[in-house]
Design an enzyme around this catalytic site. Sequence first.
Site, PDB file in Angstrom:
ATOM      1  N   TYR A 103      -9.435   5.753 -12.845  1.00  0.00           N
ATOM      2  CA  TYR A 103      -9.398   6.374 -11.520  1.00  0.00           C
ATOM      3  C   TYR A 103      -9.362   7.899 -11.545  1.00  0.00           C
ATOM      4  O   TYR A 103      -9.180   8.516 -10.493  1.00  0.00           O
ATOM      5  CB  TYR A 103      -8.141   5.912 -10.757  1.00  0.00           C
ATOM      6  CG  TYR A 103      -7.951   4.428 -10.637  1.00  0.00           C
ATOM      7  CD1 TYR A 103      -8.948   3.612 -10.101  1.00  0.00           C
ATOM      8  CD2 TYR A 103      -6.764   3.830 -11.035  1.00  0.00           C
ATOM      9  CE1 TYR A 103      -8.764   2.243  -9.980  1.00  0.00           C
ATOM     10  CE2 TYR A 103      -6.561   2.465 -10.916  1.00  0.00           C
ATOM     11  CZ  TYR A 103      -7.572   1.680 -10.383  1.00  0.00           C
ATOM     12  OH  TYR A 103      -7.378   0.327 -10.262  1.00  0.00           O
ATOM     13  N   GLY A 150       3.991  -3.402  -4.035  1.00  0.00           N
ATOM     14  CA  GLY A 150       3.885  -3.511  -5.487  1.00  0.00           C
ATOM     15  C   GLY A 150       4.261  -2.197  -6.118  1.00  0.00           C
ATOM     16  O   GLY A 150       5.372  -2.004  -6.609  1.00  0.00           O
ATOM     17  N   ARG A 151       3.331  -1.248  -6.052  1.00  0.00           N
ATOM     18  CA  ARG A 151       3.522   0.080  -6.625  1.00  0.00           C
ATOM     19  C   ARG A 151       4.813   0.735  -6.117  1.00  0.00           C
ATOM     20  O   ARG A 151       5.546   1.365  -6.877  1.00  0.00           O
ATOM     21  CB  ARG A 151       2.308   0.935  -6.252  1.00  0.00           C
ATOM     22  CG  ARG A 151       2.239   2.302  -6.897  1.00  0.00           C
ATOM     23  CD  ARG A 151       1.121   3.133  -6.262  1.00  0.00           C
ATOM     24  NE  ARG A 151      -0.110   2.392  -6.076  1.00  0.00           N
ATOM     25  CZ  ARG A 151      -1.134   2.406  -6.925  1.00  0.00           C
ATOM     26  NH1 ARG A 151      -1.061   3.119  -8.030  1.00  0.00           N
ATOM     27  NH2 ARG A 151      -2.231   1.703  -6.673  1.00  0.00           N
ATOM     28  N   CYS A 156     -11.669   5.626 -29.416  1.00  0.00           N
ATOM     29  CA  CYS A 156     -12.964   6.287 -29.631  1.00  0.00           C
ATOM     30  C   CYS A 156     -13.806   6.286 -28.353  1.00  0.00           C
ATOM     31  O   CYS A 156     -14.876   5.664 -28.277  1.00  0.00           O
ATOM     32  CB  CYS A 156     -13.703   5.610 -30.772  1.00  0.00           C
ATOM     33  SG  CYS A 156     -12.919   5.897 -32.362  1.00  0.00           S
ATOM     34  N   TYR A 198       0.684  -0.881 -12.542  1.00  0.00           N
ATOM     35  CA  TYR A 198      -0.679  -0.791 -13.061  1.00  0.00           C
ATOM     36  C   TYR A 198      -0.729  -0.016 -14.378  1.00  0.00           C
ATOM     37  O   TYR A 198      -1.675   0.720 -14.645  1.00  0.00           O
ATOM     38  CB  TYR A 198      -1.621  -0.193 -12.011  1.00  0.00           C
ATOM     39  CG  TYR A 198      -1.549  -0.944 -10.712  1.00  0.00           C
ATOM     40  CD1 TYR A 198      -2.111  -2.208 -10.591  1.00  0.00           C
ATOM     41  CD2 TYR A 198      -0.853  -0.422  -9.620  1.00  0.00           C
ATOM     42  CE1 TYR A 198      -1.994  -2.921  -9.411  1.00  0.00           C
ATOM     43  CE2 TYR A 198      -0.737  -1.144  -8.436  1.00  0.00           C
ATOM     44  CZ  TYR A 198      -1.312  -2.390  -8.341  1.00  0.00           C
ATOM     45  OH  TYR A 198      -1.190  -3.108  -7.185  1.00  0.00           O
ATOM     46  N   GLY A 202       0.768  -1.237   0.000  1.00  0.00           N
ATOM     47  CA  GLY A 202       0.000   0.000   0.000  1.00  0.00           C
ATOM     48  C   GLY A 202       0.794   1.280   0.000  1.00  0.00           C
ATOM     49  O   GLY A 202       0.220   2.373  -0.132  1.00  0.00           O
ATOM     50  N   ARG A 207      -5.151   3.978 -16.042  1.00  0.00           N
ATOM     51  CA  ARG A 207      -5.352   4.639 -14.756  1.00  0.00           C
ATOM     52  C   ARG A 207      -6.066   5.997 -14.854  1.00  0.00           C
ATOM     53  O   ARG A 207      -6.974   6.272 -14.051  1.00  0.00           O
ATOM     54  CB  ARG A 207      -4.031   4.803 -14.010  1.00  0.00           C
ATOM     55  CG  ARG A 207      -3.393   3.482 -13.595  1.00  0.00           C
ATOM     56  CD  ARG A 207      -2.229   3.683 -12.622  1.00  0.00           C
ATOM     57  NE  ARG A 207      -2.707   4.087 -11.305  1.00  0.00           N
ATOM     58  CZ  ARG A 207      -2.666   5.303 -10.833  1.00  0.00           C
ATOM     59  NH1 ARG A 207      -2.134   6.297 -11.552  1.00  0.00           N
ATOM     60  NH2 ARG A 207      -3.126   5.586  -9.633  1.00  0.00           N
TER      61      ARG A 207
END
Length: 421
Positions: free
Chosen positions: A317, A276-277, A343, A372, A238, A313
Site C-alpha cells: 500500500y 479490526g484495525r 530480493c 494486517y 473501518g 503493508r
Amino acid sequence: MTDAPASAHVTWDGVDLHALAERLGAPLYVYSASHIRNRIASLQTALRGTDHLICFAVKANSNRGVLALMHEQRVGADIVSAGELWRALHAGVPPERIVFSGVGKSEAEIAEALRVGILRFNVESHDELLLLQRVALAQGVVARAAVRINPDVDALTHAKISTGKAENKFGVSIDEARRWFAARGELSHVQLDGLHVHIGSQILSLEPFRQALQRVAAFWRELVAQGHPIASIDVGGGLGVCYREGHDHPIDAAAYVALVREALAGFEGRLLFEPGRYLVGEAGVLLTRVIRLKQGEERSFLVLDAAMNDLARPSLYDAWHDIVPVSGEARPMITYDIVGPVCETGDTFATARALPACAPGDLLMILTVGAYGASMASTYNSRPLAAEVMVDAGRYAVVRQRQSFEDMVAGEQPANHWETA
C-alpha cells in the site's frame, strides 16, 4: 497502559524490549494486551445502554492468542473464511457471536458455518443468497442473513482498502437489496432480517460514515414501512489508527458511536460492529535488528532483518509506519532508506527517513503493526514466519513460536508417487 511509542522508552506494556529480543530473537511481533483491552473498553463504554455486539474482524490479526483475549472481553468474531471460523471457535469464541462476511463464500464454508450455528451471514450477491437457501434447506435449518449494502460512498482512504463505492466488488446496491426483500417470502430457509454496510478501512473522517449510515437508515425505515422486520444493522468497521505521529488523527470512539446513534435513532434492534484495525493496530510493534549499513552512490541504506514477507503493508500500500530505535541514546540524525533482505526493490519500509544514527545489531521497532502485519505475512524467499508474543503489565507469553525450516516445508515432498486422475 502501554508505554508511549517514543525512542526514549524501551518497554512495551511493562516488558523490556531489549530483553525480550535477546530471549526470543528478531524479527518479533509484540502485542500489548492492555492496549487491546483499553480499545475494547472505549467502544463498550460508548455503546452502553444499546443492544450491541462487537465482532472483531479476524482478518486484521488472526492469532489465536489475540482471539482468546477478544473472547475474554466478550467480543465476537467477524470472519471471511472457514479457516477464520476454525481459529475463532478454537479460541473459545461461541458461534452465536460469529458473523460471516466476504464475497466468495464457498458451499463447503457455508455448510460448515451453518453446522456450527453461527449468528448471521452478511450476504453479498444474489447467487450467494440462493446458495445459502439451498444449503440451509439441505441441512434442515434456517439461516439468519443480512444484505450487505454498497452505498456508493468514498471512504477517503487508500483505493485498495476502499469497499463502499459502486465499482468495488463488495455488497449490492440498495435497488437490488430492495428486490431481495420483496421476494424474501420465497426463501423458506433464509431469514433475511438484517442490513450490513462496510465502506472501507483506515478511515480518519466521520463524514464517509455519516453518508453511508444516512443511506442505510433511509433504507431501513423504508423496509419497516413496507412490513419487513429488521432485527439487526451491522455498521461494519473501518475506524483508522495513527501510523504517522502528528499526521494521522484517528476518530474518537465516542464521537463515532454518537454518529451511529444519531443516524439510526429509533432503531430498536441489535447493532453490530466489526472493528479490526482499531482494536489491535496500535497495540503491536515489530522488533527488528539492523543487519548492516550500505552506502550507495546516492542513498544510505539501513538493512534490517525484517522484510516485506514479515510486514507487507509498506510494499502493498506504500503505507507509512513510524520506525524508532529501542534506545534512549542521543545520536546525530541520519537519513536512510530502510529496507529488508528480500530480493525485491519493493522490500522497502521507508524512503529518505531520518533516524538517529544506527549501527549493525541495533534494535528498532516498527510501530502500529498489530493489524494486517503477521496476518498477511508469508514465507517468500523461504523466510520462516516470525514469532509473536503478547505482553501484559510486565509479563509476556509467546502466542506463536518462530517457524522452523522443517515447519515451513511441512507438506512438501518430491514427486515420487505418481497417479492418474
